[in-house]
Design an enzyme around this catalytic site. Structure first.
Site, short mmCIF file in Angstrom:
data_model
loop_
_atom_site.label_atom_id
_atom_site.label_comp_id
_atom_site.label_asym_id
_atom_site.label_seq_id
_atom_site.Cartn_x
_atom_site.Cartn_y
_atom_site.Cartn_z
N ASP A 1 64.50 45.17 33.82
CA ASP A 1 65.92 44.82 33.84
C ASP A 1 66.53 45.30 32.53
O ASP A 1 65.83 45.68 31.60
CB ASP A 1 66.10 43.30 33.98
CG ASP A 1 67.57 42.89 33.98
OD1 ASP A 1 68.34 43.41 34.80
OD2 ASP A 1 67.95 42.05 33.14
N SER A 2 67.85 45.26 32.46
CA SER A 2 68.54 45.66 31.24
C SER A 2 68.33 44.68 30.09
O SER A 2 68.59 45.00 28.94
CB SER A 2 70.05 45.80 31.52
OG SER A 2 70.58 44.55 31.94
N TYR B 1 73.95 47.27 31.23
CA TYR B 1 73.97 48.48 32.05
C TYR B 1 75.26 48.62 32.85
O TYR B 1 75.63 49.71 33.26
CB TYR B 1 72.81 48.46 33.05
CG TYR B 1 71.47 48.88 32.50
CD1 TYR B 1 71.24 49.05 31.13
CD2 TYR B 1 70.41 49.11 33.37
CE1 TYR B 1 70.00 49.43 30.65
CE2 TYR B 1 69.16 49.50 32.90
CZ TYR B 1 68.95 49.65 31.55
OH TYR B 1 67.71 50.04 31.08
N CYS C 1 67.39 44.54 38.49
CA CYS C 1 68.72 44.78 37.91
C CYS C 1 69.60 45.30 39.03
O CYS C 1 69.25 46.30 39.67
CB CYS C 1 68.61 45.80 36.78
SG CYS C 1 70.20 46.37 36.14
N ASN C 2 70.70 44.62 39.29
CA ASN C 2 71.58 45.04 40.38
C ASN C 2 72.19 46.41 40.12
O ASN C 2 72.31 47.23 41.03
CB ASN C 2 72.69 44.01 40.58
CG ASN C 2 72.23 42.79 41.33
OD1 ASN C 2 72.38 42.69 42.54
ND2 ASN C 2 71.64 41.85 40.63
N THR C 3 72.58 46.68 38.87
CA THR C 3 73.20 47.96 38.54
C THR C 3 72.22 49.10 38.75
O THR C 3 72.55 50.13 39.34
CB THR C 3 73.72 47.96 37.10
OG1 THR C 3 74.60 46.84 36.90
CG2 THR C 3 74.48 49.23 36.80
N GLU D 1 73.09 36.26 27.70
CA GLU D 1 72.19 36.81 26.69
C GLU D 1 72.26 36.00 25.39
O GLU D 1 71.29 35.87 24.66
CB GLU D 1 72.55 38.27 26.41
CG GLU D 1 72.35 39.21 27.58
CD GLU D 1 70.96 39.82 27.64
OE1 GLU D 1 70.25 39.76 26.64
OE2 GLU D 1 70.60 40.35 28.71
N CYS E 1 74.16 39.79 40.11
CA CYS E 1 73.60 40.24 38.83
C CYS E 1 72.50 39.25 38.50
O CYS E 1 72.69 38.04 38.68
CB CYS E 1 74.66 40.24 37.73
SG CYS E 1 73.99 40.59 36.08
N HIS F 1 71.45 38.05 35.90
CA HIS F 1 71.80 37.05 34.89
C HIS F 1 72.48 35.83 35.53
O HIS F 1 72.39 34.72 35.00
CB HIS F 1 72.77 37.65 33.86
CG HIS F 1 72.16 38.62 32.92
ND1 HIS F 1 71.76 39.88 33.30
CD2 HIS F 1 71.90 38.52 31.58
CE1 HIS F 1 71.29 40.52 32.24
NE2 HIS F 1 71.35 39.73 31.19
#
Length: 277
Positions: free
Chosen positions: A17-18, A49, A80-82, A159, A191, A193
């Site tokens: 993931d980012s 991202y 990671c969705n992106t 984060e 996402c 997160h």
């Protein structure tokens, strides 16, 4: 069955993931596939991202997958969705092992569970702008109305660890106001997160809106994928107990502390690596 093939079943699963968001996917894998080992990479030096170009996301994803392959993983989860939206389909033909993203599993559940056919999606600018969830939902439910909303501030707030902070609650109220009068009955947390903000989102949206957590559905999808490829670790022997290893591209101590706060086990170490080297 050859010994080498048998040994492959005991290899770890690569998850990336980012940043820390993919830990929600790792958490679900730990819960649902407790016998499977995990090697996790969080690209904390290059988060977020969501605002980056497709070309950049594809390049980052290739670098990380190459690193995970070097660690001998048997399958990869793009947590990671992106990256799932921008890189997965481009990279999949290059892969010699099973790979799964987080978009398809969540979209499928949302499409099948909605009652009134009105589905909301919150995610990064990249994920929402790609329309990937709309495309995937329409494969299962062509008549569904999909409403998207980018929530870029959620990632840095998570984060930072500000999960219950008044600032986060106020930001969430502003973002989610767009859905208040839209009559959606399903909302995808698009996402990785965002499940960490689930209680705040639930409080704002109310119990009548079903929150879809793609992290849970991805773990379910991974289980099926491993079984289909005869890669599931079905051993009950002591030597195959699951192990978890964590790597990051920056801020290792901060990542370790955050991971220990949300995972079902304490993280003793997060190793720092320079992913571009």
């Amino acid at each position: 069955m050859s010994k080498s093939f048998e040994d492959k079943k005991y290899a770890p699963i690569g998850v990336f993931d980012s940043g820390v968001g993919g830990l929600t996917v790792a958490r679900e894998i730990m819960r649902q596939l407790p016998q499977e080992s995990i090697i996790y990479f969080g690209d904390t030096a290059r988060v977020p991202y969501g605002s980056k170009s497709k070309e950049t996301i594809v390049r980052y994803s290739r670098q990380i997958i190459h690193f995970l392959e070097s660690k001998g993983v048997k399958a990869i989860v793009v947590a990671c969705n992106t990256a799932s939206a921008f890189a997965l389909e481009e990279i999949r033909p290059e892969m010699r092992m099973p790979i799964i993203g987080v978009v398809k599993p969540g979209a499928k559940v949302a499409a099948e569970s909605t009652v009134n056919g009105r589905i909301g999606v919150i995610g990064t600018e990249g994920t929402v702008g790609s329309q990937i969830y709309t495309e995937m939902i329409h494969r299962h439910n062509p008549n569904a109305v999909v409403l998207g909303k980018a929530c870029p501030l959620f990632v840095p707030l998570v984060e930072e660890g500000w999960l219950k902070d008044p600032v986060t609650i106020e930001v969430a109220k502003r973002y989610l106001a767009t859905f208040q009068e839209s009559e959606i009955d399903t909302l995808i947390l698009g996402c990785t997160h965002y499940p960490l903000l689930r209680s705040t989102i639930r409080e704002i949206m109310g119990d009548e809106v079903n929150l879809v957590n793609p992290a849970y559905e991805t773990a379910q999808g991974l289980k099926c994928l491993l079984e289909q490829n005869q890669l599931a670790n079905d051993s009950k022997e002591q030597k195959t107990f699951a192990t978890y290893r964590f790597f990051v591209s920056d801020a290792a101590e901060k990542f370790k502390n955050f991971a220990s706060s949300i995972l079902p086990c304490e993280i003793k170490e997060a190793r720092l690596i320079h992913i571009e080297e």
